[in-house]
Write a protein that holds these residues in place. Sequence first.
Motif, PDB file in Angstrom:
ATOM      1  N   THR A  79       0.785  -1.281  -0.185  1.00  0.00           N
ATOM      2  CA  THR A  79      -0.137  -0.030  -0.111  1.00  0.00           C
ATOM      3  C   THR A  79       0.847   1.114  -0.078  1.00  0.00           C
ATOM      4  O   THR A  79       2.040   1.311   0.265  1.00  0.00           O
ATOM      5  N   LYS A  80       0.208   2.339  -0.090  1.00  0.00           N
ATOM      6  CA  LYS A  80       1.206   3.709  -0.371  1.00  0.00           C
ATOM      7  C   LYS A  80       1.574   3.928   1.049  1.00  0.00           C
ATOM      8  O   LYS A  80       2.763   4.514   1.183  1.00  0.00           O
ATOM      9  N   ALA A  81       0.852   3.710   2.376  1.00  0.00           N
ATOM     10  CA  ALA A  81       1.140   3.982   3.458  1.00  0.00           C
ATOM     11  C   ALA A  81       2.601   3.328   3.921  1.00  0.00           C
ATOM     12  O   ALA A  81       3.446   3.512   4.235  1.00  0.00           O
ATOM     13  N   VAL A  82       2.740   1.760   3.407  1.00  0.00           N
ATOM     14  CA  VAL A  82       3.534   1.177   3.676  1.00  0.00           C
ATOM     15  C   VAL A  82       5.101   1.321   2.626  1.00  0.00           C
ATOM     16  O   VAL A  82       5.937   1.397   3.390  1.00  0.00           O
ATOM     17  N   TYR A  83       4.707   1.841   1.506  1.00  0.00           N
ATOM     18  CA  TYR A  83       5.809   2.264   0.761  1.00  0.00           C
ATOM     19  C   TYR A  83       6.383   3.594   1.277  1.00  0.00           C
ATOM     20  O   TYR A  83       7.672   3.638   1.402  1.00  0.00           O
ATOM     21  N   GLN A  84       5.694   4.300   1.930  1.00  0.00           N
ATOM     22  CA  GLN A  84       6.063   5.555   2.338  1.00  0.00           C
ATOM     23  C   GLN A  84       6.998   5.172   3.626  1.00  0.00           C
ATOM     24  O   GLN A  84       7.862   6.263   4.090  1.00  0.00           O
ATOM     25  N   LYS A  85       6.741   4.077   4.393  1.00  0.00           N
ATOM     26  CA  LYS A  85       7.244   3.891   5.710  1.00  0.00           C
ATOM     27  C   LYS A  85       8.481   3.472   5.232  1.00  0.00           C
ATOM     28  O   LYS A  85       9.790   3.654   5.951  1.00  0.00           O
ATOM     29  N   VAL A  86       8.637   2.543   4.057  1.00  0.00           N
ATOM     30  CA  VAL A  86      10.126   1.855   3.842  1.00  0.00           C
ATOM     31  C   VAL A  86      11.043   2.886   2.875  1.00  0.00           C
ATOM     32  O   VAL A  86      12.262   2.953   2.609  1.00  0.00           O
ATOM     33  N   ALA A  87      10.356   3.767   1.933  1.00  0.00           N
ATOM     34  CA  ALA A  87      11.116   4.332   1.164  1.00  0.00           C
ATOM     35  C   ALA A  87      11.534   5.729   1.512  1.00  0.00           C
ATOM     36  O   ALA A  87      11.056   6.298   2.821  1.00  0.00           O
ATOM     37  N   HIS A  88      12.884   6.480   1.065  1.00  0.00           N
ATOM     38  CA  HIS A  88      13.374   7.358   1.637  1.00  0.00           C
ATOM     39  C   HIS A  88      12.747   8.678   1.265  1.00  0.00           C
ATOM     40  O   HIS A  88      12.613   9.736   1.782  1.00  0.00           O
ATOM     41  N   ARG A  89      12.107   8.853   0.006  1.00  0.00           N
ATOM     42  CA  ARG A  89      11.493   9.717  -0.582  1.00  0.00           C
ATOM     43  C   ARG A  89      10.223   9.170  -1.409  1.00  0.00           C
ATOM     44  O   ARG A  89      10.571   8.213  -1.970  1.00  0.00           O
ATOM     45  N   ASP A  90       9.252  10.089  -1.848  1.00  0.00           N
ATOM     46  CA  ASP A  90       8.097   9.807  -2.625  1.00  0.00           C
ATOM     47  C   ASP A  90       8.495   9.565  -3.945  1.00  0.00           C
ATOM     48  O   ASP A  90       7.650   8.717  -4.813  1.00  0.00           O
ATOM     49  N   SER A  91       9.421  10.354  -4.458  1.00  0.00           N
ATOM     50  CA  SER A  91       9.812  10.323  -5.763  1.00  0.00           C
ATOM     51  C   SER A  91      10.549   9.303  -6.445  1.00  0.00           C
ATOM     52  O   SER A  91      11.418   9.508  -7.319  1.00  0.00           O
ATOM     53  N   THR A  92      10.315   8.100  -5.986  1.00  0.00           N
ATOM     54  CA  THR A  92      11.159   6.921  -6.524  1.00  0.00           C
ATOM     55  C   THR A  92      10.065   5.968  -7.274  1.00  0.00           C
ATOM     56  O   THR A  92      10.647   4.812  -7.323  1.00  0.00           O
ATOM     57  N   GLU A  93       9.266   6.502  -7.783  1.00  0.00           N
ATOM     58  CA  GLU A  93       8.166   5.597  -8.844  1.00  0.00           C
ATOM     59  C   GLU A  93       7.442   4.642  -8.299  1.00  0.00           C
ATOM     60  O   GLU A  93       7.145   3.728  -8.808  1.00  0.00           O
ATOM     61  N   GLY A  94       7.513   4.562  -6.880  1.00  0.00           N
ATOM     62  CA  GLY A  94       6.609   3.554  -6.260  1.00  0.00           C
ATOM     63  C   GLY A  94       7.325   2.074  -6.348  1.00  0.00           C
ATOM     64  O   GLY A  94       6.660   1.087  -6.049  1.00  0.00           O
ATOM     65  N   ILE A  95       8.765   1.908  -6.518  1.00  0.00           N
ATOM     66  CA  ILE A  95       9.375   0.653  -6.800  1.00  0.00           C
ATOM     67  C   ILE A  95      10.594   0.683  -5.746  1.00  0.00           C
ATOM     68  O   ILE A  95      11.227   1.643  -5.817  1.00  0.00           O
TER      69      ILE A  95
END
Length: 264
Positions: A79-95
């Motif tokens: 989910t978006k919430a989980v991705y934002q938890k593990v990603a350093h920034r949002d601008s990484t194309e969701g991968i």
Amino acid sequence: MQLSKTISSSKNPLVKQILLLKEKSRERKKTGLFVIEGLRELTLAQKGSYDIVSLLLCEELFTGDPSLHIDAKSITLVTKAVYQKVAHRDSTEGILAIAKTKEHHLNEIRFATKTPLILVAEAPEKPGNIGALLRTADAANLDAVLIANPKTDLYNPNIIRSSVGCVFTTQIGMGSTADIIGFLKAKKIAIYCAALTASKNYLKLDYTKATALVVGTESTGLSSIWLNNAHHNLIIPMEGEIDSMNVSVSAAILIFEAKRQRYL
């Protein structure tokens, strides 16, 4: 590829593993795994023959080509919430992916020509500097970057990020200073050391033969063993009040002067 169900909890074991790999060098070394974030970085890692173990994809944030193929053992939707938890920034194309590290032994280094141009960095510590050195090495298409007495884990997320993925595009070898000097001598590669004393103006030297450009830290410079084994010590003249520049800037100046000579 095996597609798992969507992860919606930040307490999921895979999410916890990713956070550990991002935050702890010890975990990366113990498992031989690291995290790649972003489409550009992931594409370069695949081009560099890195083994992609797990791929995480947030469909809500993914902005890449839907037909993109990443050779991974499994794909997990998050989910978006989980991705934002593990990603350093949002601008990484969701991968984002977990991949296997490489060893970077000196005996794995191969040169396509008889006159390789190499960058050697002794004891670099700041991830931003290491990333900038690797980015410059890629821009100049250097034959290799050798890191002597490494102080920082090469798969630190900040190195991957600051190198914009060039950690995957550059042939990298790691070892002690003594090992790298022995390697260069065995390959008959001239050692040119950046130093403040007993040095020649860098514009007065010939870089058209097999050459290793060696740089040290901004605080302490190169250790004496390098200076004692150098074919030449070189210096970039300073015309202002200070006597040195950022190591990545200095390396770029030397590298592109060597490239300029080779274009003549």
